[in-house]
Design a protein around this motif. Structure first.
Motif, PDB file in Angstrom:
ATOM      1  N   TRP A   1       0.858  -1.190   0.000  1.00 33.72           N
ATOM      2  CA  TRP A   1       0.000   0.000   0.000  1.00 33.72           C
ATOM      3  C   TRP A   1       0.889   1.233   0.000  1.00 33.72           C
ATOM      4  N   GLU A   2       0.569   2.156  -0.873  1.00 36.27           N
ATOM      5  CA  GLU A   2       1.318   3.419  -0.945  1.00 36.27           C
ATOM      6  C   GLU A   2       0.364   4.519  -1.394  1.00 36.27           C
ATOM      7  N   TYR A   3       0.182   5.511  -0.542  1.00 37.86           N
ATOM      8  CA  TYR A   3      -0.683   6.632  -0.871  1.00 37.86           C
ATOM      9  C   TYR A   3      -0.160   7.313  -2.124  1.00 37.86           C
ATOM     10  N   SER A   4      -1.074   7.709  -3.028  1.00 38.79           N
ATOM     11  CA  SER A   4      -0.561   8.083  -4.345  1.00 38.79           C
ATOM     12  C   SER A   4      -1.570   8.890  -5.156  1.00 38.79           C
ATOM     13  N   VAL A   5      -1.121   9.233  -6.366  1.00 35.74           N
ATOM     14  CA  VAL A   5      -1.973   9.927  -7.333  1.00 35.74           C
ATOM     15  C   VAL A   5      -2.936   8.962  -8.039  1.00 35.74           C
ATOM     16  N   ALA A   6      -3.096   7.766  -7.503  1.00 30.91           N
ATOM     17  CA  ALA A   6      -3.950   6.766  -8.137  1.00 30.91           C
ATOM     18  C   ALA A   6      -5.375   7.261  -8.342  1.00 30.91           C
ATOM     19  N   VAL A   7      -5.885   8.083  -7.411  1.00 30.35           N
ATOM     20  CA  VAL A   7      -7.266   8.545  -7.554  1.00 30.35           C
ATOM     21  C   VAL A   7      -7.373   9.609  -8.639  1.00 30.35           C
TER      22      VAL A   7
END
Length: 419
Positions: A217-223
């Motif tokens: 898990w890595e917080y990201s620009v995925a959204v």
């Protein structure tokens, strides 16, 4: 229909008697009551109000709006302080806040609507709809002649839509580390508010992945990439798609990526803490940004976000308008991360929401199964199906204070549950 859904289907909003009558007219179907009517302690909520007042007096933020609802009724609202540090305007219930990453659940709901419509599946490779993403390589940092360099390799498997939704995509944010991959994000100006979403994804696709898709898990620009998926699949700008699919059905009239001139005077602003570090830069609400960030670009009010959270708490519908199916929402609010590294102890992550999975390890009170998310300027919300409770916290604070503020709010609200 569950007991929780039945109760939230009848939306009765009640406020502590101290809330001015003028505020009632600004909220959907208001009624009057006291916190004890829904098993909450007025004494504890007054403690929370006092703690918030002290935070304001200490300069952590100019003002705040706090809301707690239980059993389908808004039991308590506190509106405190000023709208902005350089203004005499008091904070108001209809003040407009930068909600940053509280944009993410709205975007993820819209994407999952497209799954419900058969336009895509969560198991699909992202490259099926955004071919550029399929060309991304994994960047492994190695040392050559005493200098760090990136060794690029093909992903072991394709990045999926589910990876985007649960943050296991291999993407990141440039400010979340100091590696060569993070530096590449900064050099490419990922998140530049002057370029449209399509251009951002084009720039992103030329960068290396931080890790193998699905590995952690890595917080990201995925959204933000989810937002581009929505544009491609609907043929509309993200702002238009979100308005049609979520905002307009729920009556969220003050939520969007841009603020009309007529509403500028309602914008809540952060303030510099006395003797503190420099204030974290916050985007200007009137900068006319081209970039519609599905991961962090929206502004909203407490009432609007109440409408959204009420819909979630009611299994996907509010005032007769359904934004997502009940089973789809159950799927979204389950933990999709499992044993993958990257999450704090006691918290997993679903499709757009953080999910509380274990109490003791998390060091934060609550219930297993509660879900929600926060924003970079300190805003936060969560929904607790077990206790039939939801809470919303709206502030504009600096980065160094946001974790303290959110945690204080969360633990003090939990302590107010007495029945």
């Amino acid at each position: 229909m569950t007991g929780l859904s039945r109760r939230f289907a009848i939306v009765l909003l009640s406020f502590a008697a101290a809330i001015p009558a003028a505020l009632h007219a600004e909220t959907p179907t208001p009624t009057v009551g006291k916190p004890e009517d829904v098993g909450l302690s007025s004494v504890q909520l007054k403690r929370l109000e006092a703690a918030t007042r002290k935070n304001i007096d200490d300069g952590l933020m100019p003002g705040a709006v706090l809301l707690v609802a239980r059993h389908g009724k808004v039991a308590w609202v506190s509106v405190q302080g000023k709208r902005a540090p350089d203004s005499d305007d008091p904070m108001k219930f209809d003040s407009i806040f930068r909600i940053y990453s509280m944009t993410k659940p709205i975007t993820s709901i819209a994407l999952m609507q497209l799954v419900e419509e058969g336009k895509l599946q969560v198991s699909d490779p992202v490259s099926k709809y955004l071919p550029e993403i399929g060309k991304m390589k994994v960047g492994t940092e190695v040392t050559v002649d005493g200098k760090p360099v990136l060794r690029l390799s093909d992903p072991e498997r394709a990045m999926t839509v589910q990876d985007l939704l649960r943050h296991t995509s291999g993407l990141t944010y440039g400010n979340r580390g100091t590696s060569l991959v993070h530096q590449a994000y900064l050099d490419a100006k990922i998140g530049d508010r002057t370029v449209p979403l399509e251009e951002m994804v084009h720039r992103l696709s030329a960068l290396p992945l931080l890790f193998q898709p699905g590995a952690r898990w890595e917080y990201s620009v995925a959204v933000d990439v989810q937002g581009r998926l929505i544009e491609v699949l609907t043929g509309k700008k993200l702002s238009e798609a979100l308005a049609e699919r979520v905002l307009q059905p729920l009556g969220m009239a003050d939520t969007g990526f841009k603020l009309a001139d007529a509403k500028l005077a309602r914008a809540a602003q952060p303030g510099q803490k006395p003797n503190g570090p420099p204030m974290t830069p916050r985007f200007k609400v009137d900068d006319g940004a081209q970039y519609e960030s599905g991961g962090g670009g929206m502004l909203s009010t407490t009432e609007d976000y109440l409408r959204f959270t009420m819909a979630l708490a009611n299994g996907g519908a509010f005032q007769g308008k359904r934004i997502i199916g009940r089973k789809t929402l159950e799927f979204m609010t389950a933990d999709h991360v499992g044993n993958r590294p990257g999450r704090p102890d006691g918290f997993g992550f679903g499709l757009g929401f953080e999910v509380h999975t274990r109490l003791g390890d998390s060091a934060i009170e609550g219930s297993v199964g509660e879900y929600g998310w926060s924003g970079a300027a300190g805003t936060t919300f969560w929904i607790d199906p077990k206790e039939e409770l939801l809470a919303i916290y709206m502030v504009q604070a600096s980065e160094g204070d946001t974790r303290f503020l959110r945690t204080q709010f969360r633990t003090m609200v939990q302590a107010a549950i007495v029945e």
